[in-house]
Every structure is written in C-alpha cells, then in structure tokens.
Write a protein that holds these residues in place. Sequence first.
Motif, PDB file in Angstrom:
ATOM      1  N   LEU A 191       0.819  -1.083   0.121  1.00 13.53           N
ATOM      2  CA  LEU A 191      -0.012   0.040  -0.062  1.00 13.53           C
ATOM      3  C   LEU A 191       0.941   1.311  -0.250  1.00 13.53           C
ATOM      4  N   LEU A 192       1.926   1.218   0.820  1.00  9.98           N
ATOM      5  CA  LEU A 192       2.869   2.267   0.895  1.00  9.98           C
ATOM      6  C   LEU A 192       3.718   2.269  -0.183  1.00  9.98           C
ATOM      7  N   ILE A 193       3.875   1.603  -1.121  1.00  9.78           N
ATOM      8  CA  ILE A 193       4.812   1.495  -2.154  1.00  9.78           C
ATOM      9  C   ILE A 193       4.028   2.125  -3.394  1.00  9.78           C
ATOM     10  N   HIS A 194       2.707   1.693  -3.237  1.00 15.54           N
ATOM     11  CA  HIS A 194       1.726   2.481  -4.309  1.00 15.54           C
ATOM     12  C   HIS A 194       1.645   3.766  -4.084  1.00 15.54           C
ATOM     13  N   ALA A 195       1.505   4.143  -2.825  1.00 15.17           N
ATOM     14  CA  ALA A 195       1.094   5.495  -2.663  1.00 15.17           C
ATOM     15  C   ALA A 195       2.413   6.331  -2.771  1.00 15.17           C
ATOM     16  N   VAL A 196       3.685   5.972  -2.726  1.00 18.34           N
ATOM     17  CA  VAL A 196       4.992   6.335  -3.054  1.00 18.34           C
ATOM     18  C   VAL A 196       4.944   6.974  -4.627  1.00 18.34           C
ATOM     19  N   ASP A 197       4.558   6.004  -5.569  1.00 22.60           N
ATOM     20  CA  ASP A 197       4.232   6.014  -6.791  1.00 22.60           C
ATOM     21  C   ASP A 197       3.216   7.305  -7.206  1.00 22.60           C
ATOM     22  N   LYS A 198       2.504   7.410  -6.519  1.00 28.79           N
ATOM     23  CA  LYS A 198       1.627   8.465  -6.646  1.00 28.79           C
ATOM     24  C   LYS A 198       1.944   9.975  -6.282  1.00 28.79           C
ATOM     25  N   VAL A 199       3.143   9.897  -5.293  1.00 31.59           N
ATOM     26  CA  VAL A 199       3.512  11.370  -4.768  1.00 31.59           C
ATOM     27  C   VAL A 199       5.147  11.667  -5.164  1.00 31.59           C
ATOM     28  N   LYS A 200       5.594  10.616  -6.157  1.00 39.97           N
ATOM     29  CA  LYS A 200       6.998  10.930  -6.237  1.00 39.97           C
ATOM     30  C   LYS A 200       7.289  12.281  -7.016  1.00 39.97           C
ATOM     31  N   ASP A 201       6.158  12.507  -7.873  1.00 43.03           N
ATOM     32  CA  ASP A 201       6.514  13.859  -8.659  1.00 43.03           C
ATOM     33  C   ASP A 201       6.167  14.934  -7.988  1.00 43.03           C
ATOM     34  N   ILE A 202       5.471  14.747  -6.971  1.00 42.76           N
ATOM     35  CA  ILE A 202       5.114  15.889  -6.103  1.00 42.76           C
ATOM     36  C   ILE A 202       6.073  16.294  -4.922  1.00 42.76           C
ATOM     37  N   ILE A 203       6.620  15.188  -4.594  1.00 47.67           N
ATOM     38  CA  ILE A 203       7.932  15.024  -3.591  1.00 47.67           C
ATOM     39  C   ILE A 203       9.066  14.141  -4.142  1.00 47.67           C
ATOM     40  N   PRO A 204       9.660  14.785  -4.899  1.00 45.90           N
ATOM     41  CA  PRO A 204      10.850  14.370  -5.700  1.00 45.90           C
ATOM     42  C   PRO A 204      11.760  13.907  -4.788  1.00 45.90           C
ATOM     43  N   ASN A 205      11.989  14.446  -3.517  1.00 48.98           N
ATOM     44  CA  ASN A 205      12.922  14.008  -2.664  1.00 48.98           C
ATOM     45  C   ASN A 205      12.579  12.919  -1.414  1.00 48.98           C
ATOM     46  N   ILE A 206      11.513  12.482  -1.803  1.00 50.74           N
ATOM     47  CA  ILE A 206      10.802  11.368  -0.823  1.00 50.74           C
ATOM     48  C   ILE A 206      11.973  10.197  -1.011  1.00 50.74           C
ATOM     49  N   LYS A 207      12.007   9.501   0.306  1.00 50.74           N
ATOM     50  CA  LYS A 207      12.621   8.278   0.343  1.00 50.74           C
ATOM     51  C   LYS A 207      12.030   7.191   1.477  1.00 50.74           C
ATOM     52  N   VAL A 208      11.517   6.286   1.203  1.00 48.07           N
ATOM     53  CA  VAL A 208      10.910   5.212   1.993  1.00 48.07           C
ATOM     54  C   VAL A 208      12.076   4.046   2.380  1.00 48.07           C
ATOM     55  N   GLN A 236      15.022   4.318  -6.794  1.00 42.77           N
ATOM     56  CA  GLN A 236      15.857   5.482  -6.291  1.00 42.77           C
ATOM     57  C   GLN A 236      15.175   6.092  -4.939  1.00 42.77           C
ATOM     58  N   TYR A 237      13.710   5.521  -4.940  1.00 41.08           N
ATOM     59  CA  TYR A 237      13.087   6.128  -3.763  1.00 41.08           C
ATOM     60  C   TYR A 237      12.798   5.281  -2.639  1.00 41.08           C
ATOM     61  N   VAL A 238      13.082   3.973  -2.612  1.00 38.60           N
ATOM     62  CA  VAL A 238      12.817   2.854  -1.596  1.00 38.60           C
ATOM     63  C   VAL A 238      13.836   1.907  -1.307  1.00 38.60           C
ATOM     64  N   ASP A 239      14.425   2.049   0.067  1.00 39.41           N
ATOM     65  CA  ASP A 239      15.369   1.465   0.470  1.00 39.41           C
ATOM     66  C   ASP A 239      14.696   0.043   1.262  1.00 39.41           C
ATOM     67  N   PHE A 240      15.479  -0.977   1.197  1.00 37.89           N
ATOM     68  CA  PHE A 240      15.019  -2.293   1.972  1.00 37.89           C
ATOM     69  C   PHE A 240      16.317  -2.522   2.869  1.00 37.89           C
ATOM     70  N   LEU A 241      15.981  -2.449   4.161  1.00 36.53           N
ATOM     71  CA  LEU A 241      17.145  -2.365   5.029  1.00 36.53           C
ATOM     72  C   LEU A 241      17.479  -4.055   5.512  1.00 36.53           C
ATOM     73  N   GLY A 242      16.342  -4.862   5.446  1.00 35.20           N
ATOM     74  CA  GLY A 242      16.368  -6.231   5.867  1.00 35.20           C
ATOM     75  C   GLY A 242      16.365  -6.240   7.345  1.00 35.20           C
ATOM     76  N   TYR A 243      16.911  -7.335   8.182  1.00 37.56           N
ATOM     77  CA  TYR A 243      16.747  -7.173   9.566  1.00 37.56           C
ATOM     78  C   TYR A 243      17.540  -5.983  10.066  1.00 37.56           C
ATOM     79  N   CYS A 244      17.109  -5.327  11.122  1.00 39.81           N
ATOM     80  CA  CYS A 244      17.688  -3.990  11.786  1.00 39.81           C
ATOM     81  C   CYS A 244      17.645  -3.817  13.204  1.00 39.81           C
ATOM     82  N   GLU A 245      18.654  -3.812  13.987  1.00 36.91           N
ATOM     83  CA  GLU A 245      19.058  -3.713  15.128  1.00 36.91           C
ATOM     84  C   GLU A 245      18.770  -2.112  15.614  1.00 36.91           C
ATOM     85  N   GLU A 246      19.107  -1.195  14.803  1.00 34.49           N
ATOM     86  CA  GLU A 246      19.355   0.092  14.829  1.00 34.49           C
ATOM     87  C   GLU A 246      18.105   0.837  14.732  1.00 34.49           C
ATOM     88  N   VAL A 247      16.976   0.373  15.091  1.00 36.84           N
ATOM     89  CA  VAL A 247      15.708   1.056  14.718  1.00 36.84           C
ATOM     90  C   VAL A 247      15.581   2.444  15.261  1.00 36.84           C
TER      91      VAL A 247
END
Length: 371
Positions: free
Chosen positions: A215-232, A255-266
């Motif tokens: 759901l968030l991935i598709h929302a990013v697709d909708k806003v990326k032109d309005i918020i070009p500096n967005i990063k998820v 370029q807008y989405v990073d997958f960290l995997g398991y993260c201890e530094e939340v």
Amino acid sequence: MKILYVTTISNTVNAFLIPHIKMLIEDDNQVDVAFSIKQEPALTLKQSDCNIHNIDFNRSPLNLSNIKAYKQLKELIKEGQYDLVHTHTPVASVITRLVCKNLRDIKVFYTAHGFHFFKNASYKAWLLFYPIEKWLSKYTDTLITINKEDYETVQEKNFKMKKVSHVHGVGVDLKQIEKQTVSQKKYYREKYSYSESSFIIFFAAELNNNKHQDLLIHAVDKVKDIIPNIKVIFAGKGPLEKDYKNEVNALGLGQYVDFLGYCEEVNDFLVLSDLVVATSRREGLPVNILEALAVGLPIIATDVRGHNELVKNGKNGFLVDVEDEKRLAGSIIEIYNDKKMASKFGEAGQKIVKKYSLDNVLMELRNVYGG
C-alpha cells in the motif's frame, strides 16, 4: 511462586517479554520458559537461572508437530509443579489451555496480543477463531488484553474466563529511546548516508501480507512527482520481501525505496526520519508505532484496531482505510507540506505514549499477578 512462560517461538520472548520475566524474578518468583527455539534465547534468560524448554510448536495450527508439542508441554507442566502458566501467542495459547484444562492446581493466564476476530474482520475470521477463543476462555483464569477493543469484545460476548484485565501493551522503555532533535537527526543522516534534504518515511515490520507494505509502495508511486526528494525505508525481512522488491522495480521506484533487511538500529532510523507509516490489515497494539510516538514523529496508519487506539486522526497523525492508497498519498503530501502540523503531531504523540511506558505496564502486570 513457580511460573512457566509459554510462547510459540523464542523470538516473542526475546522481543517483548524479557522485562516482564525479569520483574517476576526480582519479585522472588522462579520463572521458566517454553517455546520452539527459532532465535537463540536471550542471554538474560540464561543469566537469570530460567530453565529453557524447547517445545516443538509450529506456527501453523494444523501442522502435525503440534500434537508432539501438546505431549511435550503436558509432560513438562505435570513434572514442573508450576503454580501458574502464563501463555502468549495463538498456537501456544490454544495448546497450553488444552493441556491445563483438567489441572485444578494450576492458574492459567493468557495474554491476547490481538484476536484474529475484530470489528470489520472477515466473516471467515469470526467463524474460525471466535468459537475457539470463547470455548477456551472457560479454561483461563485471567485473560489479559492489550487493547481496548479486545477488552470490550470479551465482555460483550460473555467470554467465560474468571477475570479479564486490560494492560497497555507490552511496554516501551522510554528511558532507552532517543528522542529526535535537529542535531541528532542530522548526525544519523550523515552516519547512514541519507541527504539532509530528503523527506524520509520509515516503516519497521515483517514484510508480509498483514503488514501490507505494498500500500505504501503504491502511494509513493502517486507522490514521487510532487515530493521528488521522498525516500521510504523498510526495515525487516519476511515472506514477501522478494515480491515487494520486484514491485518496487516494476514501478521504477528503486531510487525512492530502500530495504534494510533485519535492523537492530531501529531507534537511529526513527530519529533520522520525518514520518512513520504503518499499513497493517490487523494489529494488536503495535510497538513500531509506540516507538515512533516516543521519538516524536507524526504517524500515518491504517484505521484498524491497535492503530486507532494510538493514532488520533488530526491530533498526532492521520488514519486511512486499509486499501485507500489515494488517501495515504494525500496524507503524506499534507505532512510534507505542513512542517508546523507535523511538529505538533510529534509533540502530541509523546504525550499519548506515556501510559504505554514499560514502567507503567510493569506496574499494571504486578497488579494482575497480585490480584
């Protein structure tokens, strides 16, 4: 008092229940644990003289290994001479109460971390899970709920437990959570190589169907032109990790989405973020939102049980329908455009989270055990 904590897998104890067990031990109780060892049990358990028992639970309720788990647990409880068994998680809690239903000298506590049946849940969920939980409630001395909706449901539906108590979640240690400041936000962005100018959304959860990250991935697709500096930033692993990565690539969102995997530094990533989003289809009382509130971030969450207890629409964030990617996209834009509102949301959230603090929850649990 001699107490046995039972969960389906060891990960649950490691993630949420160590402070509860430590409290009980400090109050001069002997506490043992029983679970399927998936993750190495926390060192704290070994140092506290807890007896650790491996039980062959399977998270799938129909898996035949749960028959073996039933036999193992029955033998352990009979031989262990426990005064109280405290069970968590659905499979372990069904099996535990079946084991204990004819054992008169053992009290059974059950913490429900969010029933599978809830307001607006599917008919199938009510058909499958509701009758089981109501039947087993009569073999439960104390039922502990962690959200208001479940607490109200068991009373409205006349569940048969001897006592029901409401506790404000598993507890968040506010003393261990670093709050967001301008300097620390800048520091962590530099540390993890994120631009100061990026608008960063953070979502920490297992990558699965219930958490509904698409759901968030598709929302990013909708806003990326309005918020070009967005990063998820998605923190977590899970069965849909490959599918979600493929979806990001198919939409050209790399370029807008990073997958960290398991993260201890939340906590680090919360401090460097501008917004937290949670898109679950079902929740109990989510720790990821509690931690975000403690840091001082605005929240956008789906309007489901657990989320809507913590997020007050227009006060500390926004609530959106579970499949409403258009409203999610619009809410992201609102927070991006109104920094003053975002700051007010963060301040309000830090006030709301206080009653969910670990200190408060441990006090509530002490009252439950003492009652």
